[in-house]
Scaffold this motif. Structure first.
Motif, mmCIF file in Angstrom:
data_model
loop_
_atom_site.group_PDB
_atom_site.id
_atom_site.type_symbol
_atom_site.label_atom_id
_atom_site.label_comp_id
_atom_site.label_asym_id
_atom_site.label_seq_id
_atom_site.Cartn_x
_atom_site.Cartn_y
_atom_site.Cartn_z
ATOM 1 N N GLY A 188 64.510 43.199 49.954
ATOM 2 C CA GLY A 188 63.992 44.552 50.285
ATOM 3 C C GLY A 188 64.388 45.582 49.412
ATOM 4 N N ILE A 189 63.570 46.653 49.353
ATOM 5 C CA ILE A 189 63.647 47.898 48.404
ATOM 6 C C ILE A 189 63.582 49.154 49.434
ATOM 7 N N PRO A 190 64.698 49.795 49.408
ATOM 8 C CA PRO A 190 64.537 50.963 50.684
ATOM 9 C C PRO A 190 63.700 52.168 50.088
ATOM 10 N N GLY A 191 62.420 52.276 50.789
ATOM 11 C CA GLY A 191 61.368 53.222 50.507
ATOM 12 C C GLY A 191 61.243 54.250 51.734
ATOM 13 N N THR A 192 61.987 55.357 51.561
ATOM 14 C CA THR A 192 61.685 56.350 52.652
ATOM 15 C C THR A 192 62.151 57.723 52.346
ATOM 16 N N ILE A 193 61.536 58.631 52.452
ATOM 17 C CA ILE A 193 62.342 59.853 52.046
ATOM 18 C C ILE A 193 63.400 60.202 53.026
ATOM 19 N N ASP A 194 63.327 59.813 54.108
ATOM 20 C CA ASP A 194 64.553 60.219 55.316
ATOM 21 C C ASP A 194 66.009 59.690 54.537
ATOM 22 N N ASN A 195 66.114 58.885 53.864
ATOM 23 C CA ASN A 195 67.475 58.388 53.413
ATOM 24 C C ASN A 195 68.271 57.968 54.602
ATOM 25 N N ASP A 196 67.836 57.205 55.643
ATOM 26 C CA ASP A 196 68.323 56.981 56.751
ATOM 27 C C ASP A 196 68.825 55.214 56.613
ATOM 28 N N ILE A 197 68.896 54.765 55.758
ATOM 29 C CA ILE A 197 69.046 53.340 55.481
ATOM 30 C C ILE A 197 70.602 52.975 55.017
ATOM 31 N N PHE A 198 71.301 52.080 55.721
ATOM 32 C CA PHE A 198 72.619 51.788 55.387
ATOM 33 C C PHE A 198 72.638 50.737 54.133
ATOM 34 N N GLY A 199 73.661 50.988 53.324
ATOM 35 C CA GLY A 199 73.656 50.160 52.025
ATOM 36 C C GLY A 199 73.019 50.662 50.584
ATOM 37 N N THR A 200 72.868 51.974 50.819
ATOM 38 C CA THR A 200 72.128 52.488 49.701
ATOM 39 C C THR A 200 72.341 54.198 49.648
ATOM 40 N N THR A 201 73.011 54.816 48.546
ATOM 41 C CA THR A 201 73.189 56.224 48.787
ATOM 42 C C THR A 201 71.846 57.014 48.867
ATOM 43 N N HIS A 202 70.999 56.321 48.302
ATOM 44 C CA HIS A 202 69.709 57.017 48.050
ATOM 45 C C HIS A 202 68.534 55.989 48.245
ATOM 46 N N THR A 203 67.686 56.553 49.209
ATOM 47 C CA THR A 203 66.414 55.764 49.251
ATOM 48 C C THR A 203 65.276 56.113 48.237
ATOM 49 N N LEU A 204 64.037 55.612 47.959
ATOM 50 C CA LEU A 204 63.207 56.072 46.983
ATOM 51 C C LEU A 204 62.250 56.853 47.787
ATOM 52 N N GLY A 205 62.326 58.066 47.059
ATOM 53 C CA GLY A 205 61.587 59.315 47.468
ATOM 54 C C GLY A 205 62.389 60.368 48.248
ATOM 55 N N TYR A 206 63.604 59.998 48.403
ATOM 56 C CA TYR A 206 64.421 60.989 49.202
ATOM 57 C C TYR A 206 64.783 62.115 48.080
ATOM 58 N N ASP A 207 65.021 61.916 46.859
ATOM 59 C CA ASP A 207 65.416 63.140 46.028
ATOM 60 C C ASP A 207 63.990 64.042 45.549
ATOM 61 N N THR A 208 62.892 63.160 45.703
ATOM 62 C CA THR A 208 61.733 63.995 45.381
ATOM 63 C C THR A 208 61.474 64.719 46.749
ATOM 64 N N ALA A 209 61.663 64.152 47.698
ATOM 65 C CA ALA A 209 61.493 65.101 49.023
ATOM 66 C C ALA A 209 62.368 66.298 48.988
ATOM 67 N N LEU A 210 63.611 66.208 48.706
ATOM 68 C CA LEU A 210 64.424 67.278 48.664
ATOM 69 C C LEU A 210 63.972 68.343 47.730
ATOM 70 N N ASN A 211 63.484 67.798 46.592
ATOM 71 C CA ASN A 211 62.734 68.843 45.644
ATOM 72 C C ASN A 211 61.648 69.737 46.096
ATOM 73 N N THR A 212 60.793 68.608 46.807
ATOM 74 C CA THR A 212 59.692 69.309 47.501
ATOM 75 C C THR A 212 60.027 70.286 48.377
ATOM 76 N N VAL A 213 60.800 70.087 49.318
ATOM 77 C CA VAL A 213 61.211 70.986 50.439
ATOM 78 C C VAL A 213 61.829 72.302 49.948
ATOM 79 N N VAL A 214 62.809 71.962 49.053
ATOM 80 C CA VAL A 214 63.626 73.226 48.432
ATOM 81 C C VAL A 214 62.604 74.368 47.938
ATOM 82 N N GLU A 215 61.534 73.769 46.934
ATOM 83 C CA GLU A 215 60.659 74.492 46.502
ATOM 84 C C GLU A 215 59.641 75.270 47.671
ATOM 85 N N VAL A 216 59.443 74.459 48.554
ATOM 86 C CA VAL A 216 58.616 75.385 49.785
ATOM 87 C C VAL A 216 59.524 76.343 50.411
#
Lengths: 328, 328, 328, 328
Positions: D126-154
């Motif tokens: 498995g490769i964790p891909g979700t913006i929510d970062n709600d998966i155990f076993g990784t400090t970052h899921t794919l898309g989480y960092d991008t979503a943070l930037n998207t939201v902060v800019e909005v």
């Protein structure tokens, strides 16, 4: 909590980086939270010597968390490198009853802080602010993540024109001593080759790699070059060299330069700055001194300033390997 | 509607610009709307000579409206400048039963189209695609608006670092013959001085202006310089000259280069491209030929290709005056 | 030049829009250029009644050209709608020796200015600032171009997820009375259907259009809906209706809301604001009053305030046709 | 290296997230590097059951590293939840000689993979891909960092309009079960209050906090609310409640919705995706199965799928404390 610290000075020094304002804000707000006074020192050590100070409160840092640059400005100070200069600086701080310093900057700024601490026993705490990520004791310096995004977006744009014209681009990015930016943006932008100070690919292998890329059907290529690359030629000489030795490509050069330092900080840098500001003030209030605040294993950690300065920020070997696989 | 046109070829030529893909999409979809076949010609006139063609329909242009560059690629062709080359090109078009051409590009591309029309009576229609906005017969070329935003955002970033360090920056932007980009981004980014090909400020007045800016309390300055500026020195020589004659500033140079051509097109450029594509196809179907589609007084208008090529795209005098007022 | 005007007040009123700060800056700097005093009036007519004034000079507007929102803030004032309120406002202006007003805002703000002028003969000049582009007498209001880019970028992001999941999205954008934003971003983002107040597509034809789009092989669809669309259902009701009548799609709704008003202005809006500020001040100094500054045929032009208010900003018929061709 | 694996299938499943394409690219290129065949499976488990496969090589993933969404598309499959469905899926894979699977997705996708592995002994990674970062076993899921930037800019944009009008905004961001996005963007955007599922602030304390913020002189406030916040009212009810109980503010709501999932991935997400793709393929080739690739202490690490699914991704307590200090 240390009772002796009632007023903290905060300053930015050396090259500016995105997130410095967010760090200033955090230092100021954390001081307010702990009912400690906070003074902004303008233009780094130069302003310290000139007594260019300003009391700061939550109002002073309103609306700056998302601004690039530094509202306290930055400068390099020759005078602070002299014992006389530092003596004056110390007196100016004492005049204002400033008890401790938070210095946001890089290597040079930390060296100044450390000497200042040695000479006067003045409590100092460093926050690493530089886009180059070349500081030991933290996986991320302030501004590094933002710079990666800035550069990757620019290379995406250059890719548009490169692939429309079957061109080869050399893109020079910041990084005199370490290749963090080049390696990460190279992988992130899907560059065909990455030249960093830590590895000397050699001109022959560069040509070979470009030829292989061309043979594999790629119509355009982007080579990311760190400023401090050791291949022995600057980026314009590289262009000439490749054009002389390969006729398959039209070659272009783009030197990204200072734009890499600016821009609104990424969410990561804003959060990191907020965490570092809290940690720096709390550490001073707990009686710690002569440390740099850093991010290690995703947690705040303190590293002695001398180690932060002398230690080496090393390139991630695993990422180098990923880069090799991605560019083959 | 002209019954003779059953298949239209579309190509991009010369330097790429944002919005070219949106224009290709519009040409293709408009052909589909009118039940006319559409053929994409790759790599401009070079691909035409080589017969590098591909049938296109609505599927072919899916998802490209927001992409920079050109999916049809672009190239410069020496062979098309010869009568033999054009003969071959003509035959390739005839082989494919292509009845008319939409050429998206700049001056050089239109000259080729015009000669081609003269020699073979082949119906051609031009769409102005270049970031420089240096074409007569349209207030906006495709990509110009996007480039303005790209450059202004970069200068905003440079401003962050300039104002953190009390520095003077010379920022070189595109514009060999006309200063549209420089003048607009200069006003838009609040530059302290703007150097364009249309006006030779002179070195003395530049120094005077920078000194006045410094005296007025400004701690940083940004001078926007068009590539084709006539001040007699390139941007690096300018730096040296100012450093020799003013000690007040540290001076830095940033040459923006090719990134200005890339990036996702602005809404304006996407809409303009859509309008131009419709107009180009409809004009050909109505029997028009040898024109360029343009935007004049916010409406689509046709300008004969020879006028588009020979005419001069002039800088807006009123904006020059606004610029003077804003930078005083 | 009118000798009677020695001090100009500038204010923003109604909904904020990107470019208002650039317009304030231009008014202030143009006043400085002509050696006329300038006073900022905070919070629109409310602040005028309260005498919330501040002298402004070039320093006051430093670094704001690229900032969204308005540093003078905005508010709606009930009191100014009464004769008593306006009397007080007039007296406050006279106390400060303010001779003329530049009002940056929309319909409502201009109505206030016009009445104020009628009652007290006070010189007023309007600058159209609203993202909706719903003002007669200018092809572009301040902030409109920026909003188009903001919205198009958001829809590009929604397209990513729509096309990954074969979904239909209804995206509601601003525009109560006019569909300028919806029509332009619909074309610019390649929407499959666009619903605007000026046209009632009807539910049957909407379904038919979506079915045709689906049959043509499209796996995702985006329908842009203006707030003021006349189809008789709000965007959430539309979702339910389509889901009941078409099983081919999963339907989602996105209401973009206030983010459309914010953000750093585009280069176009910054330049337009700079031009409008100069024109507004110069017109007042030339003795003009009761006009709105606008952009007509790419040039600055004055329109009497009552016409600006009563006139209708009409959707571009040619663009409607382009939209039909693009979405077929 | 495991000799048994000669062909790897790669798929995306569940909600899409930025970086999925970069991960697909990395899997494909790593397979090529190790001379292993690679097959793209379209539309997740649904496409697996339908045999919607395509051979992929380096060409197939050209130009996708910077694209949002997923070129393999995603879907939810009811049929795969049945034993019959999975049997068909298994047979389709065997027909194509696919030996192992890389599943890019979230919780639900991993559950499917784990059951599939249990039933058929099929190697999965498995490769964790979700913006929510709600998966155990990784400090970052794919898309989480991008979503943070998207939201902060909005939120930066919403701040423009909030502070121009002295308004209070409730901004709802993604996060049903965990408040990672809300907490980070709240800190990063300088929100006045942050409501997350992990903590129930309570309505009284929310009002108290808003009143304190107002008293301290703030003219605008932004409250970031995670979807799954436990305060007992949805964001529109919150608006009504606050308006009834505080007259100091005009209150507005903005629900960011699906735009948070889209957009070009940040440099961090592109690099993370590249690293994860390499690790996933290499782990399979080394004979590992039933793991998820993750980032722990800045290094690639494997976590058993069942732990990744059952484990809890916890909010950073230290950041909660930073948030408290910043918002006081």
């Amino acid at each position: 909590m240390s009772k002796s610290i009632k007023k903290i000075g905060v300053m930015t020094s050396g090259g500016d980086s995105p997130g410095m304002n967010a760090a200033i804000r955090s230092v100021v707000r954390t001081c307010a939270y702990y009912h400690v006074d906070c003074v902004g020192i303008y233009r780094g050590y130069e302003g310290m010597i000139e007594g260019d100070f300003k009391e700061m409160n939550a109002r002073s840092v309103k609306g700056i968390i998302n601004k690039g640059g530094t509202i306290l400005k930055s400068a390099r100070s020759k005078e602070f490198r002299t014992a006389e200069g530092r003596k004056i600086a110390y007196e100016k701080l004492k005049e204002q009853n400033i008890d401790a310093l938070v210095v946001i900057g890089g290597d040079g700024s930390f060296t100044g802080a450390m000497i200042f601490n040695q000479e006067f026993g003045f409590p100092v705490m460093g926050i690493p602010g530089t886009i180059d990520n070349d500081i030991f004791g933290t996986t991320h310096t302030l501004g590094y993540d933002t710079a990666l995004n800035t550069v990757v977006e620019v290379i995406d744009k250059i890719r548009d024109t490169a692939s429309s014209h079957n061109r080869l681009f050399f893109v020079e990015v910041m990084g005199r001593d370490v290749g963090h930016i080049a390696l990460n943006v190279g992988v992130g932008a899907g560059a065909e080759e990455i030249l960093i100070p830590e590895e000397n690919l050699g001109l022959d292998r560069l040509l070979e790699s470009l030829r292989r890329s061309k043979r594999s059907g790629k119509s355009s290529s982007i080579v990311v070059v760190a400023e401090g690359d050791k291949i022995g030629k600057n980026v314009f000489e590289l262009k000439d060299y490749v054009e002389e030795n390969m006729t398959e490509y039209e070659v272009r050069v783009s030197v990204l330069g200072h734009m890499q330092r600016g821009g609104s900080p990424s969410c990561f840098d804003r959060v990191l700055a907020s965490r570092m500001g809290v940690k720096a003030v709390e550490s001073l209030l707990e009686g710690q001194t002569n440390y740099m605040v850093g991010l290690l294993n995703d947690k705040m950690a303190l590293t002695p300033l001398d180690q932060a300065i002398k230690g080496q920020s090393k390139i991630d070997k695993e990422l180098l390997r990923v880069s090799d696989i991605m560019t083959t």
